[in-house]
Design a protein around this motif. Structure first.
Motif, mmCIF file in Angstrom:
data_model
loop_
_atom_site.group_PDB
_atom_site.id
_atom_site.type_symbol
_atom_site.label_atom_id
_atom_site.label_comp_id
_atom_site.label_asym_id
_atom_site.label_seq_id
_atom_site.Cartn_x
_atom_site.Cartn_y
_atom_site.Cartn_z
ATOM 1 N N UNK A 28 0.735 -1.293 0.140
ATOM 2 C CA UNK A 28 -0.010 -0.065 0.139
ATOM 3 C C UNK A 28 0.875 1.300 -0.144
ATOM 4 N N UNK A 29 0.252 2.321 -0.328
ATOM 5 C CA UNK A 29 1.120 3.749 -0.173
ATOM 6 C C UNK A 29 1.016 4.254 0.964
ATOM 7 N N UNK A 30 1.444 5.623 0.838
ATOM 8 C CA UNK A 30 1.538 6.231 2.280
ATOM 9 C C UNK A 30 0.348 6.707 2.780
ATOM 10 N N UNK A 31 -0.825 6.448 2.093
ATOM 11 C CA UNK A 31 -2.304 6.761 2.877
ATOM 12 C C UNK A 31 -2.855 5.355 3.129
ATOM 13 N N UNK A 32 -2.349 4.220 2.571
ATOM 14 C CA UNK A 32 -3.004 2.985 2.801
ATOM 15 C C UNK A 32 -4.151 2.737 1.678
ATOM 16 N N UNK A 33 -3.923 2.993 0.404
ATOM 17 C CA UNK A 33 -4.552 2.682 -0.625
ATOM 18 C C UNK A 33 -3.580 1.496 -1.153
ATOM 19 N N UNK A 34 -4.459 0.228 -1.927
ATOM 20 C CA UNK A 34 -3.776 -0.815 -2.556
ATOM 21 C C UNK A 34 -3.178 -0.208 -3.994
ATOM 22 N N UNK A 35 -1.820 -0.412 -4.094
ATOM 23 C CA UNK A 35 -1.025 -0.004 -5.203
ATOM 24 C C UNK A 35 -1.377 -0.614 -6.406
ATOM 25 N N UNK A 36 -1.581 -1.998 -6.189
ATOM 26 C CA UNK A 36 -2.000 -2.838 -7.310
ATOM 27 C C UNK A 36 -3.234 -2.446 -8.073
ATOM 28 N N UNK A 51 13.507 5.967 -1.253
ATOM 29 C CA UNK A 51 14.985 5.137 -0.862
ATOM 30 C C UNK A 51 14.355 3.818 -0.625
ATOM 31 N N UNK A 52 13.379 3.669 0.260
ATOM 32 C CA UNK A 52 12.934 2.329 0.955
ATOM 33 C C UNK A 52 11.796 1.785 0.659
ATOM 34 N N UNK A 53 10.873 2.364 -0.028
ATOM 35 C CA UNK A 53 9.565 1.875 -0.395
ATOM 36 C C UNK A 53 9.495 1.744 -2.135
ATOM 37 N N UNK A 54 10.340 1.097 -2.843
ATOM 38 C CA UNK A 54 10.372 1.202 -4.012
ATOM 39 C C UNK A 54 9.044 0.514 -4.934
ATOM 40 N N UNK A 55 8.327 -0.137 -3.805
ATOM 41 C CA UNK A 55 6.930 -0.845 -4.502
ATOM 42 C C UNK A 55 5.865 0.186 -4.638
ATOM 43 N N UNK A 56 6.181 1.185 -4.163
ATOM 44 C CA UNK A 56 5.174 2.515 -4.160
ATOM 45 C C UNK A 56 5.238 3.220 -5.503
ATOM 46 N N UNK A 57 6.413 3.536 -6.183
ATOM 47 C CA UNK A 57 6.204 4.165 -7.083
ATOM 48 C C UNK A 57 7.018 3.595 -8.393
ATOM 49 N N UNK A 58 7.994 2.610 -8.256
ATOM 50 C CA UNK A 58 8.507 1.941 -9.505
ATOM 51 C C UNK A 58 7.485 1.300 -10.593
ATOM 52 N N UNK A 59 6.585 0.563 -9.873
ATOM 53 C CA UNK A 59 5.447 -0.052 -10.891
ATOM 54 C C UNK A 59 4.743 0.884 -11.707
ATOM 55 N N UNK A 60 4.318 2.176 -11.404
ATOM 56 C CA UNK A 60 3.648 3.215 -12.153
ATOM 57 C C UNK A 60 4.530 3.504 -13.120
#
Lengths: 383, 347, 333
Positions: free
Chosen positions: B120-128, B310-319
């Motif tokens: 999830x992102x910094x708000x708690x939404x599911x990134x997928x 730096x630490x949460x690549x899963x938040x922005x790399x997929x987009x």
């Protein structure tokens, strides 16, 4: 995709592509191989000939199937003679000349089999016979451009627009004779321009192609072809793009040159009138095959193949008085998937049962006259 | 005798059927184009990429209904924080470790798990899920923009090319002016105006794309004009004139269909650039605004929080990957189509 | 319409087409404000009459203005000056809306059968479009009408669904002919219809044109560079050189007694398919001058084998030498 039985199905297309790729790959490899000269040295059948084309097959491997543009063509060009190759568009006359020059567009266009024997004369004066069809493409410069020269149909596009006529002519001389000085080259170029009847050679020497008219450009093209003293000149429809009165000038020039130069001319044209005026020997082609060949008198006074006869009758002349023109019905057959029987069968008025059989062999009528038609089979059997 | 000769001429005039022709099959024009298109590996790859994205964005949310676009994961999150206090008593050092357990309302910045495939992102939404919805927006917006650009371009270019003269001059000068306009600064201004006029966050992006259309049509118009100028000289257009056809018929029935191949190529290439534009706008926080998802907006998160970069690549790399796939895919298809439709390549 | 007819002087009721002093100039150079400073005179002062059912052959080399003349008659180019009288109406100043009606009666066939057919329509589409646009027959009979027309032009009915690129040059030219005839024209301009075709196909097309002329009572203007082709189809022949008509007359007159030296040279320039005829050729010197900068006096004097001093200064008069056989040459006195 709409189902239409006139069109190829996907399966057929894939089969064609697979088959073509295999053959094309093999022929391309052969074309670009390195080979020793001995591999393509051969012997002339008759030393009086300058060029012998023997059972030449040139195919185009298209996506729609193999186009047999030249399908077993054989004829000879004797020394110091003019051979006219006549035929309609798509009959393979230009492809034959392209095969001789090895200018076919690869990888689709390939010489499939056959021999093109050319009697080349080295600088030392000794004669060598090359089989052009087997020559690798890297060795072709030995003959192309200096032993065999070509005059193209389109004088507008065959000259490079950014160089002067002089530069382009000098270049030919330098290729032929790398030791020549600039002055010598220019002298030779001016001499060539004089030879082709250009009135002010000095001025033309310094002008660009766009400053010249079509007739002048064709003269320049001819002088370029002559500049390397070729043994064979291939003229591919040299006057088709020109006006009638200019065509008359160029033909007059060519006829004049015939006597001046020490070489043979292969004249390709669709106009029987030009052939009658220029050629010593005539080859009539139809759908990739030679259907009749002989001397100019034999072809015009005693044409034997129904196609040759029809072609001569359907050409309107100023002397004939009839009101309607004779015409050959139908169209030239599609070059893909040619049948085994005579290609002219469908358009022929004299066709017999035999014509549905095998493609007719070349029959010799006189020492120089050959015809490929079943109508004359019996005559030969009697002999 | 008279009758006979007459009959003969009639027979000769017939274009006698050549059975040889009938046995010959040709390749249909459509199949020829399709074949040439598929001969290039890159265009196949492009097609797979684009189709994949479409399926992912449009069918995805229907299949994967676990989370919605703006549905917060309110399952809560336990955060532990450790504080260390060091103090000295009688010359001896003591360290006090104090662990606090805090239960937060939203499950934000969760790592990828079975629950949240990409976290999830910094708000708690599911990134997928937001990737899917972001794809919807990007694709819809760029398709609409390209459609409008093409429509406007064909009309203006068609008029300009067909009539020539003063009309041509006026339209072409308008094109020149529009091409001179600096796009991004004006976008910024418009966006500010939109902010001030309190437009619904959902519709801002559409308004901005309309502006983009407005400054992008000259490219298409010039292409169409150039094509029409050369087609107009073709003899079949002179024939259409000689037939006495009306002007709209000449333009839209005879000219425009022949410009179609080049237009299709141009459209597929500009789809890629429109997606980039949309992403840029959203990244600059001018386009789709939170809480709605767009690929650009999802990358924008990094600008607020260094830690995520730096630490949460899963938040922005997929987009980012999605944007690259979309742009590359459309460009591959465009190149493939150009090779397939270009008449010069025909042999 | 009545008022139109009154204005025409010396109107010949027999003539379907009359061209009077037609001139067509194209601007080559313009100043910034659009003032023309140099012109190319493509057609200069051409006049002739043509009766219904006749064929006029126009012969000349490239740049002689024969194509421009053909297109100017159809008003595909607006003439600079002169009159075009078609069926008793002066159509020179007709606006394009009025011309649309006239176009049904005048049609054109082009030289290049490849570029003159729209590539993205089927043969049926190409042929039925003019029929339905001009409402030649009721909408529900269009297909029947087109199929009938295709048969007349020697096209098979299953060609209806096919595209032009599937056909050879000869068949395409038949489609072009069918398209031109679909609106039942009275006059057809044939602009080098056989020049791009093979000899055996040429003969087919010429015979087809002749047959259709008989069946539909057509009038042809047949433009060609080849005198021998023109001979087979024309009743009258006009020879053009650098924009002007140098000789005009009936076929018999032109062929038995060519007056102008250019006509004579044209005759002798054609290669004959008989090796025994070694003609005493008249070979013209030099090239055709550029029409943008034509020579003074008689335009032919730069290449004429018989040119005299007067030819370089004075433009010869276009005179009738009996029986409607006109020529423009000083040598004829």
């Amino acid at each position: 995709m709409a189902k239409n039985k006139n069109y190829l199905s996907g399966k057929e297309i894939r089969a064609i592509a697979k088959e073509n790729a295999k053959v094309m790959k093999r022929l391309e490899a052969e074309k670009y191989r390195k080979a020793d000269e001995s591999e393509y040295l051969t012997e002339m059948r008759d030393s009086k000939n300058i060029l012998e084309i023997d059972k030449l097959h040139t195919y185009f491997f298209t996506e729609q199937g193999v186009v047999k543009a030249v399908n077993g063509v054989s004829f000879d060009i004797p020394k110091n003679a003019t051979v006219g190759v006549a035929g309609e568009s798509g009959c393979g006359k230009s492809v034959t000349s392209m095969s001789v020059m090895r200018l076919l567009q690869g990888p689709t266009g390939q010489i499939y089999s056959g021999e093109i024997r050319f009697n080349a004369k080295e600088k030392s004066g000794e004669e060598k016979v090359y089989d052009i069809a087997k020559m690798p493409i890297r060795d072709i410069h030995k003959i192309r451009g200096n032993q065999i020269a070509m005059i193209f149909q389109e004088p507008m596009t065959s000259l490079n627009p950014v160089f002067t006529i002089g530069q382009q002519l000098d270049e030919v001389t330098f290729i032929h004779n790398p030791d020549a000085s600039k002055e010598q080259a220019k002298e030779k170029s001016i001499e060539m321009l004089n030879l082709v009847g250009i009135a002010m050679p000095e001025r033309v020497y310094n002008s660009f192609p766009h400053e010249l008219s079509g007739g002048m450009r064709q003269r320049v093209m001819i002088s370029m072809a002559l500049a390397s003293d070729p043994r064979l000149i291939i003229a591919d429809e040299p006057t088709t793009a020109l006006d009638v009165t200019i065509q008359a000038q160029i033909l007059d020039l060519l006829r004049d040159l015939k006597t001046k130069i020490d070489g043979s001319i292969m004249l390709i044209t669709h106009d029987l009138g030009i052939i009658a005026e220029m050629a010593d020997y005539v080859v009539v082609m139809y759908a990739g095959r030679v259907i009749e060949k002989g001397t100019v008198d034999e072809i015009f006074h005693n044409p034997m193949h129904p196609y040759t006869i029809g072609l001569q009758k359907s050409k309107p002349t100023l002397n004939s008085d009839s009101d309607t023109l004779f015409n050959i019905p139908g169209n030239v057959p599609n070059p893909i998937n040619m049948p085994d029987y005579c290609y002219f069968k469908e358009r022929c008025a004299q066709c017999t049962k035999k014509c549905s059989g095998e493609y007719p062999e070349m029959i010799q009528v006189s020492p120089t006259h050959f015809v490929a038609c079943h109508l004359y089979d019996e005559g030969q059997n009697d002999d | 005798m008279e009758e006979l000769t007459n009959k003969e001429t009639v027979e000769e005039v017939k274009d006698t059927e050549v059975p040889l022709d009938k046995s010959v099959k040709l390749m249909s024009p459509t199949r020829m184009v399709v074949r040439r298109f598929f001969r290039s590996k890159l265009s196949i790859l492009g097609l797979i990429m684009v189709i994949g994205l479409f399926v992912f964005s449009f069918a995805g949310p229907l299949v994967y209904t676990r989370w919605g676009e703006i549905e917060l994961d309110e399952s809560g999150k336990t955060e532990y924080s450790v504080t260390e206090t060091t103090y000295t008593v009688n010359g001896e050092e003591y360290t006090l470790r104090q662990t606090t357990e805090k239960t937060l309302k939203d499950n934000f910045l969760a790592p990828p798990s079975a629950e949240h495939i990409l976290g999830t992102d910094n708000e708690g939404y599911d990134i997928f899920v937001r990737l899917m919805y972001g794809g919807r927006i990007s694709l819809i917006v760029s398709f609409i923009a390209v459609f409008l650009i093409t429509l406007l371009g064909v009309i203006m270019g068609g008029i300009s090319g067909f009539f020539g003269g003063a009309i041509d001059n006026i339209i072409m000068r308008i094109c020149d002016i529009l091409i001179c306009l600096p796009g991004v600064p004006i976008l910024l201004i418009i966006s500010t105006i939109l902010d001030a006029s309190e437009i619904d966050a959902k519709y801002r992006i559409y308004l901005l794309m309309i502006y983009l259309t407005f400054i992008s049509w000259p490219g298409t118009a010039r292409l169409v004009r150039g094509q029409i100028l050369s087609l107009r000289e073709q003899e079949y257009m002179v024939a259409a004139e000689a037939m006495g056809y009306s002007t709209p018929r000449k333009i839209f029935k005879h000219l425009v269909p022949n410009v179609m191949p080049q237009l299709i190529v141009q459209m597929s290439l500009s789809l890629g650039s429109m997606i980039l534009y949309e992403a840029t706008l959203s990244y600059l926080n001018l386009g789709v605004k939170a809480p709605y998802a767009a690929w650009g907006t999802m990358i924008n998160i990094i600008s607020t929080n260094q830690d995520i970069l730096q630490n949460h690549l899963n938040v922005w790399v997929p987009a980012g990957i999605c944007i690259v796939i979309a742009v590359l895919g459309f460009n591959f298809i465009g190149d493939g189509l150009r090779d397939a439709l270009d008449p010069k390549a025909r042999r | 319409m009545m008022t139109d007819e009154k204005k025409i002087e010396n109107f010949d009721p027999q003539a379907i087409l009359e061209v009077r002093n037609l001139r067509k100039c194209f601007p080559i150079k313009k100043t910034f404000f659009g003032k023309v400073t140099q012109e190319l005179i493509a057609v200069d002062d051409v006049s002739f009459k043509l009766n219904a059912g006749e064929t006029l052959g126009i012969v000349g080399e490239s740049g002689c203005g024969k194509t421009t003349l053909g297109r100017a008659i159809l008003k595909l180019h607006q003439p600079t000056s002169g009159r075009i009288i078609f069926e008793g109406k002066d159509i020179t100043d007709y606006k394009s809306a009025d011309m649309r009606e006239i176009r049904k009666k005048m049609q054109i066939i082009f030289q290049d059968p490849y570029s003159s057919l729209p590539p993205r329509s089927t043969v049926g589409g190409i042929l039925s479009e003019p029929v339905s646009v001009h409402k030649i027959v009721p909408q529900n009979q269009v297909k029947e009408y087109v199929l009938d027309l295709m048969e007349k032009c020697g096209l098979r009915d299953y060609y209806y669904e096919r595209y032009p690129h599937e056909f050879s040059g000869g068949q395409r030219q038949r489609i072009c002919i069918a398209r031109a005839l679909s609106v039942n024209p009275k006059l057809v301009i044939c602009d080098e219809p056989v020049s791009a075709l093979d000899v055996s196909i040429q003969a087919q097309i010429i015979n087809l044109l002749k047959k259709l002329q008989q069946d539909m009572n057509l009038t042809y203007v047949f433009i060609s560079h080849d005198l021998s082709v023109v001979k087979f189809i024309s009743d009258k022949i006009g020879v053009m050189y650098l924009g002007s008509m140098v000789e005009f007359g009936s076929k018999e007159d032109i062929f038995s007694n060519p007056l102008h030296p250019y006509t004579q040279a044209l005759f002798s320039a054609i290669p004959q398919p008989d090796p025994d005829i070694k003609m005493n050729r008249i070979i013209l010197k030099g090239d055709i001058p550029s029409p943008a900068n034509p020579p003074k006096g008689c335009r032919f004097h730069t290449r004429c084998p018989h040119a005299k001093d007067i030819c370089k200064e004075v433009t010869p008069e276009y005179k009738d030498y009996g029986n409607g056989h006109c020529a423009a040459c000083h040598l004829l006195g």
